[in-house]
Design an enzyme around this catalytic site. Structure first.
Site, PDB file in Angstrom:
ATOM      1  N   LYS A 231       0.827  -1.203   0.000  1.00 48.91           N
ATOM      2  CA  LYS A 231       0.000   0.000   0.000  1.00 48.91           C
ATOM      3  C   LYS A 231       0.864   1.257   0.000  1.00 48.91           C
ATOM      4  O   LYS A 231       1.931   1.311   0.616  1.00 48.91           O
ATOM      5  CB  LYS A 231      -0.941  -0.004   1.208  1.00 48.91           C
ATOM      6  N   ARG A 265      -4.067 -10.001   4.813  1.00 52.49           N
ATOM      7  CA  ARG A 265      -4.265 -10.137   3.360  1.00 52.49           C
ATOM      8  C   ARG A 265      -2.987  -9.636   2.681  1.00 52.49           C
ATOM      9  O   ARG A 265      -2.658  -8.458   2.769  1.00 52.49           O
ATOM     10  CB  ARG A 265      -5.482  -9.327   2.919  1.00 52.49           C
TER      11      ARG A 265
END
Length: 281
Positions: A231, A265
């Site tokens: 991210k 995840r």
């Protein structure tokens, strides 16, 4: 679904009649079937390479495979449900046939795609929209009786990446979770997993604050999924690429595991597995 014993939360998920114990955290490996995902676009979007990658994720320690037919990165190509289904093809049934013990979650915000996935054998619904992009989603979650991943996100597809400076990010996310879980529970969806929505419409500062305050998210009533793999709130401030932040990501994974996160995840399963093993020592 949860049991509380000695003030420690132990969660169970009913996945198509199979009870999954989350007392030990699980790793969810990401399988993108997309040509335009921000970090692995096009690498696994045909049947043979996707199945091979799923096998690698499982060998490295993933207990859940999250199949994503549509990229939700900023400026990604927008697909209809029909296009998602076409892209998925027989991938779900192929993985189930080869690896019957593996859990499969389907990353979609379309109720019709969920129905297709349910008939193919998925175990978990992973809806980034919190039911906001398709008003039939909660109804479909009720019909399938599958565990539902509820993510915090802005209220429309067009605005999901608009940066909002929240007065108190943890309070805002919890308010959203409270309202949405109440609606889901009233509809009969009992197995709910909460995802704070890292990477969606939040400033770097707010996302780091969420990392620090994971233990306060969700009121301890539901298991937490944390998706911070590759991210931008991690790599952009460091001036690095999404593929060069493994060390920093694993430190954050350890931090959220210590605060009770139950599902990670991730793209890099082997590295996350090492972190999980260290945490469980």
């Amino acid at each position: 679904m949860q049991n509380i014993s000695s003030s420690v939360n132990t969660y169970y998920l009913n996945c198509n009649g199979r009870m999954v114990d989350l007392s030990s955290p699980k790793i969810m490996g990401i399988l993108n079937l997309t040509p335009d995902s921000f970090s692995d676009g096009g690498k696994f979007n045909n049947g043979k390479s996707a199945l091979k990658h799923a096998e690698q994720l499982i060998q490295e320690g993933a207990e859940i495979i999250d199949i994503g037919p549509q990229s939700t990165r900023p400026n990604a190509e927008f697909l209809s449900s029909e296009e998602e289904v076409e892209r998925i093809g027989d991938m779900i049934s192929l993985i189930k046939k080869e690896f019957p013990e593996i859990l499969i979650s389907l990353d979609t915000f379309y109720a019709e795609t969920v129905k297709f996935g349910y008939n193919e054998g998925i175990d978990i619904i992973n809806d980034i929209s919190g039911g906001q992009f398709d008003d039939k989603m909660f109804e479909t979650a009720t019909e399938t009786k599958l565990p539902y991943i509820l993510m915090h996100v802005n209220p429309s597809y067009e605005t999901m990446h608009d940066k909002i400076k929240f007065q108190d990010i943890t309070l805002s996310v919890n308010q959203y979770f409270f309202e949405k879980t109440k609606e889901l529970l009233e509809k009969g969806v009992n197995d709910i997993i909460l995802d704070p929505g890292f990477g969606f419409g939040k400033t770097v500062e707010d996302q780091m604050k969420m990392i620090d305050e994971v233990k306060y998210l969700g009121f301890g009533k539901f298991p937490l999924l944390i998706g911070i793999s590759r991210k931008s709130f991690i790599y952009k401030p460091l001036g690095k690429s999404p593929l060069d932040i493994n060390e920093e990501t694993q430190k954050l994974h350890m931090k959220v595991l210590k605060q009770g996160a139950k599902i990670l995840r991730v793209h890099d399963v082997a590295e996350a597995k090492k972190t999980l093993e260290e945490f469980l020592k």
